[in-house]
Design a protein around this motif. Structure first.
Motif, short mmCIF file in Angstrom:
data_model
loop_
_atom_site.label_atom_id
_atom_site.label_comp_id
_atom_site.label_asym_id
_atom_site.label_seq_id
_atom_site.Cartn_x
_atom_site.Cartn_y
_atom_site.Cartn_z
N UNK A 376 47.19 42.46 34.41
CA UNK A 376 48.12 43.50 33.87
C UNK A 376 49.23 42.70 32.54
N UNK A 377 49.89 42.00 32.21
CA UNK A 377 50.04 41.76 31.08
C UNK A 377 48.89 41.71 29.38
N UNK A 378 48.32 41.09 30.23
CA UNK A 378 46.63 41.60 29.42
C UNK A 378 46.56 43.27 29.13
N UNK A 379 46.15 44.34 29.85
CA UNK A 379 46.33 44.84 29.61
C UNK A 379 47.09 45.67 28.89
N UNK A 380 48.12 45.29 28.82
CA UNK A 380 49.37 46.08 28.04
C UNK A 380 49.75 45.64 27.22
N UNK A 381 49.21 44.66 27.03
CA UNK A 381 48.80 43.89 25.65
C UNK A 381 47.30 44.55 24.99
N UNK A 382 46.52 45.11 25.31
CA UNK A 382 45.27 45.00 24.45
C UNK A 382 45.10 46.90 24.03
N UNK A 383 46.00 47.32 25.05
CA UNK A 383 45.79 48.78 25.20
C UNK A 383 46.95 49.59 24.01
N UNK A 384 47.02 48.32 23.81
CA UNK A 384 48.02 48.86 21.93
C UNK A 384 46.89 49.04 21.11
N UNK A 385 45.80 48.64 21.33
CA UNK A 385 44.91 48.83 20.24
C UNK A 385 44.66 50.37 20.38
N UNK A 386 44.54 51.04 20.38
CA UNK A 386 43.73 52.54 20.58
C UNK A 386 42.19 52.32 20.27
N UNK A 387 42.03 51.70 19.26
CA UNK A 387 40.80 51.59 18.89
C UNK A 387 39.73 51.36 19.75
N UNK A 388 40.48 50.66 20.73
CA UNK A 388 39.62 49.78 22.23
C UNK A 388 39.56 50.79 23.31
N UNK A 393 41.05 47.36 29.48
CA UNK A 393 40.61 46.82 30.06
C UNK A 393 40.09 46.07 31.35
N UNK A 394 38.30 46.76 30.52
CA UNK A 394 37.29 46.00 31.20
C UNK A 394 37.95 44.73 30.03
N UNK A 395 38.17 43.85 29.10
CA UNK A 395 38.36 42.85 28.49
C UNK A 395 39.54 42.04 29.30
N UNK A 396 40.45 42.45 29.76
CA UNK A 396 40.90 42.11 30.70
C UNK A 396 41.20 41.58 32.14
N UNK A 397 39.78 42.18 32.21
CA UNK A 397 39.45 41.60 33.49
C UNK A 397 38.80 40.67 33.67
N UNK A 398 38.10 40.34 32.59
CA UNK A 398 37.43 38.98 32.46
C UNK A 398 37.84 38.07 32.06
N UNK A 399 38.86 38.27 30.83
CA UNK A 399 40.00 37.76 30.45
C UNK A 399 40.71 36.49 31.37
N UNK A 400 41.13 37.67 32.56
CA UNK A 400 42.34 37.38 33.88
C UNK A 400 41.54 36.51 35.04
N UNK A 401 39.48 36.62 34.77
CA UNK A 401 38.81 36.67 35.58
C UNK A 401 38.98 34.43 35.19
N UNK A 402 38.68 34.44 33.55
CA UNK A 402 38.75 33.56 33.17
C UNK A 402 40.00 32.19 33.27
N UNK A 403 40.68 32.98 32.38
CA UNK A 403 42.08 32.02 32.68
C UNK A 403 42.90 31.35 34.48
#
Length: 435
Positions: A376-388, A393-403
């Motif tokens: 959720x913190x990653x989503x909040x951060x990445x959704x600030x980049x409107x171009x994404x 959300x998809x990138x945040x899911x993969x990143x959270x699984x890794x960490x």
């Protein structure tokens, strides 16, 4: 694995038939899934505790204590399912209004989820039966009962949805009825089975000490599962903000992903029983071996499954959707998540290890941490980049699984999971062994 495939088929069948109603119905069903899981998670947590205790008592050959756990687990599940089903039914309208949905999605989502909540006891008893058999090491019985239930659901889904013209509510009724019939039969079978764990009426007597132990072990797991469900509700809030089509794309991708994850989930469940029984028998070396063999098997399954789905992702998504606005983002999500499948497999192995050993606090940490500390913190951060767009959300899911896998590995390496939780009962164990 087959049992988990059967459970996944439940979701796929509902998704397939509901998709024929349109993207709005599909989005509505996906939106309310975390709400039902929030209630179910509490029951699942106590079932996990039951499976852990049962497996360790069986490993220690203390069958009378295992039967007491089973009896009190049934009592807890009956009370919890009725109470939570009622709470969920009456709270659903208020919760759904928080999403600020359009009226069409709101009405369909509410109708579906309230029926699911009315049938919550049927789900609880199915989970309890599966956990009891998991603790025994019997994976065949849940597979057979689950297969019959899915067959009934396959027949009832189109009848209720289209013949009776009940729409998405028909899918809910098909699920509740098919599960309800099998839940009754499966629980009844516990009183007629052969072997040392055959239940008697006296085993259903309330035992405060046993209930306290189930609660002590089950509470962290219930909390972890519940907080995960809440996390998915927040996640759905982010997804629905991109529109109904993106929500539908996520639903389709997730259902397909669940099918590929079936082997990992099966390995994690069986590993919990193997770890529990071996710790109960003071065979830590064999428990360790089971874990590392599980890692090898899981890696093979996830890599092969991920490659196959990656190649055919577009064709598979088209089975469930014909709208390009659903197919395109659904295919992208599916391809991306396939690349992280081994990580999700390792996550399941950590969960199985910690739950089987009874160290449910460790399982709670990684379940809650994946969503609330990372995703959720990653989503909040990445959704600030409107171009994404929704890709954030998809990138945040993969990143959270890794960490979270790194965190899980760190907890595992401490070795704390090797300590069994059935202690201070040598007299009872010796008594049973000499009979």
């Amino acid at each position: 694995m087959v049992s988990n495939l059967i459970q996944t088929l439940y979701n796929l069948i509902d998704t397939y038939w509901v998709s024929k109603l349109g993207g709005t119905d599909l989005a509505a069903m996906s939106l309310v899934w975390p709400m039902s899981f929030l209630m179910i998670a509490i029951g699942v947590g106590f079932s996990v505790a039951g499976a852990s205790l049962i497996s360790q008592y069986i490993g220690a050959k203390n069958y009378e204590k295992a039967k007491k756990v089973i009896g009190n687990l049934l009592i807890i599940s009956a009370v919890l399912s009725i109470v939570l089903g009622a709470v969920g039914y009456f709270a659903a309208p208020t919760i759904l209004k928080l999403y600020n949905l359009n009226n069409e999605v709101y009405i369909r989502a509410l109708g579906y989820i309230q029926i699911i909540f009315m049938g919550l006891p049927t789900m609880f008893f199915m989970f309890v039966f599966n956990s009891i058999k998991q603790g025994e090491g019997d994976t065949v019985s849940p597979m057979i009962f689950g297969g019959i239930s899915v067959a009934m659901n396959i027949i009832l889904d189109p009848i209720f949805i289209f013949v009776f013209d009940m729409g998405i509510e028909g899918a809910a009724w098909a699920t509740v009825i098919s599960r309800g019939i099998i839940a009754f039969i499966s629980i009844a079978s516990l009183f007629f089975c052969k072997g040392p764990l055959r239940l008697e009426r006296g085993d259903l007597k309330k035992d405060g000490a046993v209930i306290l132990k189930i609660v002590k072990v089950g509470l962290p797991s219930s909390l972890g599962q519940s907080m995960s469900a809440l996390g998915f509700m927040v996640l759905n809030g982010f997804i629905i903000s991109f529109g109904d089509n993106i929500m539908a794309a996520f639903t389709v991708g997730n259902r397909i992903n669940s099918l590929v994850l079936m082997p990992a989930m099966g390995i994690g469940s069986s590993l919990a029983a193997i770890v529990g029984q071996n710790l109960g028998a003071d065979n830590v070396k064999r428990a360790k071996k089971a874990i590392w063999e599980s890692v090898k098997i899981c890696t093979i399954f996830m890599v092969i499954g991920g490659i196959i789905v990656f190649i055919f992702s577009n064709d598979v998504v088209k089975i469930f959707a014909d709208n390009p606005d659903i197919i395109e983002p659904g295919t992208y999500y599916l391809k991306l998540i396939c690349m992280s499948l081994p990580l999700v497999g390792y996550f399941q192995i950590f969960i199985g290890t910690f739950q089987g050993s009874g160290h449910t606090l460790s399982a709670m940490i990684i379940m809650m941490g994946r969503l609330w500390l990372l995703r959720i913190p990653m989503i909040i951060l990445l959704t600030r980049f409107e171009a994404l767009g929704e890709k954030a959300i998809w990138f945040s899911m993969v990143g959270s699984n890794f960490f979270i896998c790194l965190i899980g590995l760190g907890i595992f390496m401490t070795g704390n999971w090797q300590k069994k939780i059935i202690k201070g009962e040598p007299e009872e164990i010796e008594k049973v062994e000499t009979v």
